[in-house]
Design an enzyme around this catalytic site. Structure first.
Site, PDB file in Angstrom:
ATOM      1  N   ARG A 175      -0.519  -1.093  10.939  1.00  0.00           N
ATOM      2  CA  ARG A 175       0.881  -0.646  10.739  1.00  0.00           C
ATOM      3  C   ARG A 175       1.510  -0.086  12.018  1.00  0.00           C
ATOM      4  O   ARG A 175       2.343   0.825  11.978  1.00  0.00           O
ATOM      5  CB  ARG A 175       0.994   0.387   9.616  1.00  0.00           C
ATOM      6  CG  ARG A 175       0.509  -0.093   8.283  1.00  0.00           C
ATOM      7  CD  ARG A 175       1.331  -1.249   7.725  1.00  0.00           C
ATOM      8  NE  ARG A 175       0.729  -1.724   6.495  1.00  0.00           N
ATOM      9  CZ  ARG A 175      -0.153  -2.738   6.441  1.00  0.00           C
ATOM     10  NH1 ARG A 175      -0.494  -3.409   7.530  1.00  0.00           N
ATOM     11  NH2 ARG A 175      -0.660  -3.118   5.288  1.00  0.00           N
ATOM     12  N   SER A 227       3.784   0.612  -0.408  1.00  0.00           N
ATOM     13  CA  SER A 227       2.915   1.767  -0.133  1.00  0.00           C
ATOM     14  C   SER A 227       3.662   2.821   0.670  1.00  0.00           C
ATOM     15  O   SER A 227       4.269   2.519   1.694  1.00  0.00           O
ATOM     16  CB  SER A 227       1.680   1.335   0.653  1.00  0.00           C
ATOM     17  OG  SER A 227       0.903   0.501  -0.161  1.00  0.00           O
ATOM     18  N   GLU A 298       3.722   5.638   5.765  1.00  0.00           N
ATOM     19  CA  GLU A 298       3.871   4.282   6.300  1.00  0.00           C
ATOM     20  C   GLU A 298       5.365   3.939   6.342  1.00  0.00           C
ATOM     21  O   GLU A 298       5.821   3.195   7.194  1.00  0.00           O
ATOM     22  CB  GLU A 298       3.131   3.302   5.373  1.00  0.00           C
ATOM     23  CG  GLU A 298       3.276   1.851   5.776  1.00  0.00           C
ATOM     24  CD  GLU A 298       2.476   0.899   4.871  1.00  0.00           C
ATOM     25  OE1 GLU A 298       1.349   1.243   4.458  1.00  0.00           O
ATOM     26  OE2 GLU A 298       2.994  -0.195   4.591  1.00  0.00           O
TER      27      GLU A 298
HETATM   28  C1  LIG Z   1       6.923  -4.148  -3.541  1.00  0.00           C
HETATM   29  C2  LIG Z   1       6.586  -3.995  -2.075  1.00  0.00           C
HETATM   30  C3  LIG Z   1       5.374  -4.466  -1.599  1.00  0.00           C
HETATM   31  C4  LIG Z   1       5.043  -4.323  -0.227  1.00  0.00           C
HETATM   32  N1  LIG Z   1       3.857  -4.814   0.212  1.00  0.00           N
HETATM   33  C5  LIG Z   1       3.527  -4.693   1.532  1.00  0.00           C
HETATM   34  C6  LIG Z   1       2.299  -5.228   2.038  1.00  0.00           C
HETATM   35  O1  LIG Z   1       1.489  -5.831   1.331  1.00  0.00           O
HETATM   36  N2  LIG Z   1       2.023  -5.058   3.355  1.00  0.00           N
HETATM   37  C7  LIG Z   1       2.897  -4.414   4.203  1.00  0.00           C
HETATM   38  O2  LIG Z   1       2.596  -4.311   5.393  1.00  0.00           O
HETATM   39  N3  LIG Z   1       4.065  -3.917   3.751  1.00  0.00           N
HETATM   40  C8  LIG Z   1       4.411  -4.044   2.444  1.00  0.00           C
HETATM   41  N4  LIG Z   1       5.600  -3.530   1.986  1.00  0.00           N
HETATM   42  C9  LIG Z   1       6.476  -2.797   2.901  1.00  0.00           C
HETATM   43  C10 LIG Z   1       7.582  -3.688   3.538  1.00  0.00           C
HETATM   44  O3  LIG Z   1       7.827  -4.794   2.737  1.00  0.00           O
HETATM   45  C11 LIG Z   1       7.191  -4.170   4.927  1.00  0.00           C
HETATM   46  O4  LIG Z   1       6.899  -3.085   5.751  1.00  0.00           O
HETATM   47  C12 LIG Z   1       8.313  -5.014   5.544  1.00  0.00           C
HETATM   48  O5  LIG Z   1       7.780  -5.745   6.601  1.00  0.00           O
HETATM   49  C13 LIG Z   1       9.509  -4.191   6.020  1.00  0.00           C
HETATM   50  O6  LIG Z   1      10.527  -5.097   6.414  1.00  0.00           O
HETATM   51  P1  LIG Z   1      12.071  -4.718   6.269  1.00  0.00           P
HETATM   52  O7  LIG Z   1      12.850  -5.794   6.891  1.00  0.00           O
HETATM   53  O8  LIG Z   1      12.397  -4.400   4.877  1.00  0.00           O
HETATM   54  O9  LIG Z   1      12.117  -3.411   7.165  1.00  0.00           O
HETATM   55  P2  LIG Z   1      13.155  -2.137   7.047  1.00  0.00           P
HETATM   56  O10 LIG Z   1      12.705  -1.310   5.901  1.00  0.00           O
HETATM   57  O11 LIG Z   1      14.527  -2.686   7.015  1.00  0.00           O
HETATM   58  O12 LIG Z   1      12.855  -1.457   8.403  1.00  0.00           O
HETATM   59  C14 LIG Z   1      11.603  -0.862   8.656  1.00  0.00           C
HETATM   60  C15 LIG Z   1      11.634  -0.299  10.086  1.00  0.00           C
HETATM   61  O13 LIG Z   1      11.752  -1.385  10.994  1.00  0.00           O
HETATM   62  C16 LIG Z   1      12.899  -1.245  11.805  1.00  0.00           C
HETATM   63  N5  LIG Z   1      13.455  -2.597  11.993  1.00  0.00           N
HETATM   64  C17 LIG Z   1      13.735  -3.518  11.039  1.00  0.00           C
HETATM   65  N6  LIG Z   1      14.193  -4.649  11.610  1.00  0.00           N
HETATM   66  C18 LIG Z   1      14.229  -4.429  12.939  1.00  0.00           C
HETATM   67  C19 LIG Z   1      14.634  -5.204  14.071  1.00  0.00           C
HETATM   68  N7  LIG Z   1      15.104  -6.442  13.958  1.00  0.00           N
HETATM   69  N8  LIG Z   1      14.541  -4.632  15.299  1.00  0.00           N
HETATM   70  C20 LIG Z   1      14.056  -3.374  15.457  1.00  0.00           C
HETATM   71  N9  LIG Z   1      13.674  -2.596  14.436  1.00  0.00           N
HETATM   72  C21 LIG Z   1      13.757  -3.107  13.191  1.00  0.00           C
HETATM   73  C22 LIG Z   1      13.849  -0.333  11.039  1.00  0.00           C
HETATM   74  O14 LIG Z   1      14.720   0.361  11.908  1.00  0.00           O
HETATM   75  C23 LIG Z   1      12.858   0.592  10.337  1.00  0.00           C
HETATM   76  O15 LIG Z   1      12.483   1.660  11.174  1.00  0.00           O
HETATM   77  C24 LIG Z   1       5.955  -3.690   0.634  1.00  0.00           C
HETATM   78  C25 LIG Z   1       7.181  -3.227   0.150  1.00  0.00           C
HETATM   79  C26 LIG Z   1       7.506  -3.378  -1.195  1.00  0.00           C
HETATM   80  C27 LIG Z   1       8.836  -2.902  -1.713  1.00  0.00           C
END
Ligand SMILES: Cc1cc2nc3c(=O)[nH]c(=O)nc-3n(C[C@H](O)[C@H](O)[C@H](O)COP(=O)(O)OP(=O)(O)OC[C@H]3O[C@@H](n4cnc5c(N)ncnc54)[C@H](O)[C@@H]3O)c2cc1C
Length: 305
Positions: A175, A227, A298
């Site tokens: 992570r 998580s 996380e």
């Molecule tokens: C039901 C569920 C299941 C999940 N299962 C997993 C799993 O199995 N494994 C796992 O690792 N995660 C999991 N996650 C967490 C999440 O899906 C991941 O961490 C995902 O990759 C986050 O992507 P996002 O675009 O939604 O990020 P956001 O929530 O939009 O952003 C997260 C962080 O990244 C930064 N960010 C986003 N895009 C950019 C960019 N283009 N440039 C710079 N910074 C950026 C944001 O500023 C923020 O600080 C799960 C979430 C849910 C709701």
């Protein structure tokens, strides 16, 4: 107030790009949080550059959101400009290299790579959110982390310049990526080195199977952020929380999932971010007091608290 800005290609109308007071709660996978003072959905490199310059010239704090599936947004909202990457979603293939912009949903990108006859990403099928968010936090599942497959990441710094990181798996850990906790850049595009395959239906089946398992575990039953805590070395955060009898514990509309103790759910859609955060703090304190282990989030926090 925004004004029109002349750039080398065309006149980009900031009045058209900028949205005032955009409600972010419905954008977030846990369905709570306040408004962005200013928000924008850039569709290309020039628009992104103009927006960053505008924020810098007007002393507006800049925040980035992808799918908001790993970010808890304050009920008080977010000051400054929030750039939402969802419209930066193009992809192309160069030989064994799959290149995709940061706002593309990860799951969609995986399907597209399979369609393009490339395998390697499918074990990450079903992780919500975008390519950019997944790289930022080095998302992973089933023994695969996104950093294992990355070849390059193009990112823009606040001076509007584009840079390329030749990604090396050693720079990525659980992570954590070279981009984690950096608020001075935006991930724009990533290249994945994948393996050509003619067995696309087999690869698609593998992806469908991991997605089905996730569904069976109840991961998508209610709005959540996945998580909440990282697993401490050699331990599972969910097991620690469960051992403190916190499964099902509720503060306001936020509850610890009865199926998975490391997930907080907004079951009736009525939770506030304040309540979610209070439950996070309560879980942390309880695990600290009873198990003498410090849990670390996380998820990320956005806005003023
Ligand atoms: C039901 C569920 C299941 C999940 N299962 C997993 C799993 O199995 N494994 C796992 O690792 N995660 C999991 N996650 C967490 C999440 O899906 C991941 O961490 C995902 O990759 C986050 O992507 P996002 O675009 O939604 O990020 P956001 O929530 O939009 O952003 C997260 C962080 O990244 C930064 N960010 C986003 N895009 C950019 C960019 N283009 N440039 C710079 N910074 C950026 C944001 O500023 C923020 O600080 C799960 C979430 C849910 C709701």
């Amino acid at each position: 107030m925004p004004t029109n800005v002349r750039n080398s290609i065309e006149k980009i109308n900031l009045d058209y790009l900028l949205i005032q007071n955009l409600e972010l709660g419905s954008h977030s996978s846990i369905q709570c949080g306040g408004n962005a003072q200013w928000a924008a959905y850039p569709t290309n490199f020039e628009e992104l550059r103009i927006l960053i310059t505008y924020a810098k010239n007007n002393d507006l704090p800049l925040s980035i959101l992808g799918g908001a599936t790993n970010t808890l947004i304050s009920d008080k909202g977010v000051e400054g400009l929030v750039v939402l990457t969802n419209h930066l979603a193009r992809r192309h293939v160069q030989g064994e290299m799959f290149c995709v912009r940061s706002g593309c949903p990860l799951d969609k990108a995986i399907s597209q790579a399979i369609e393009d006859g490339l395998e390697g990403l499918e074990m990450l099928g079903g992780i919500p959110g975008t390519i950019g968010g997944a790289i930022y936090g080095n998302s992973g599942a089933n023994g695969v982390q996104i950093g294992d497959l990355l070849y390059y990441v193009d990112y823009m710094t606040l001076d509007g310049k584009l840079h390329r990181l030749q990604a090396h798996p050693d720079e990525f850990s659980y992570r954590h990526s070279p981009f984690t906790d950096r608020d001075d850049l935006i991930i724009y595009e990533a290249g994945f080195r994948l393996k050509p395959t003619t067995q696309t239906s087999e690869v698609r089946k593998r992806k469908d199977t991991v997605k089905k398992h996730r569904k069976q575990k109840g991961l998508y039953d209610y709005p959540s952020l996945g998580s909440i805590f990282k697993n401490p070395e050699g331990k599972k955060a969910a097991a620690l929380i469960e051992a403190c009898s916190l499964k099902g514990h509720t503060i306001g509309g936020a509850s610890i999932s009865p199926r998975h103790a490391n997930i907080i759910i907004n079951k009736d859609g009525k939770a506030t971010s304040e309540e979610v955060r209070a439950l996070i703090e309560y879980s942390k304190t309880t695990v600290q007091n009873e198990m003498h282990i410090t849990l670390q989030e996380e998820i990320h926090y956005l806005g003023s608290w």
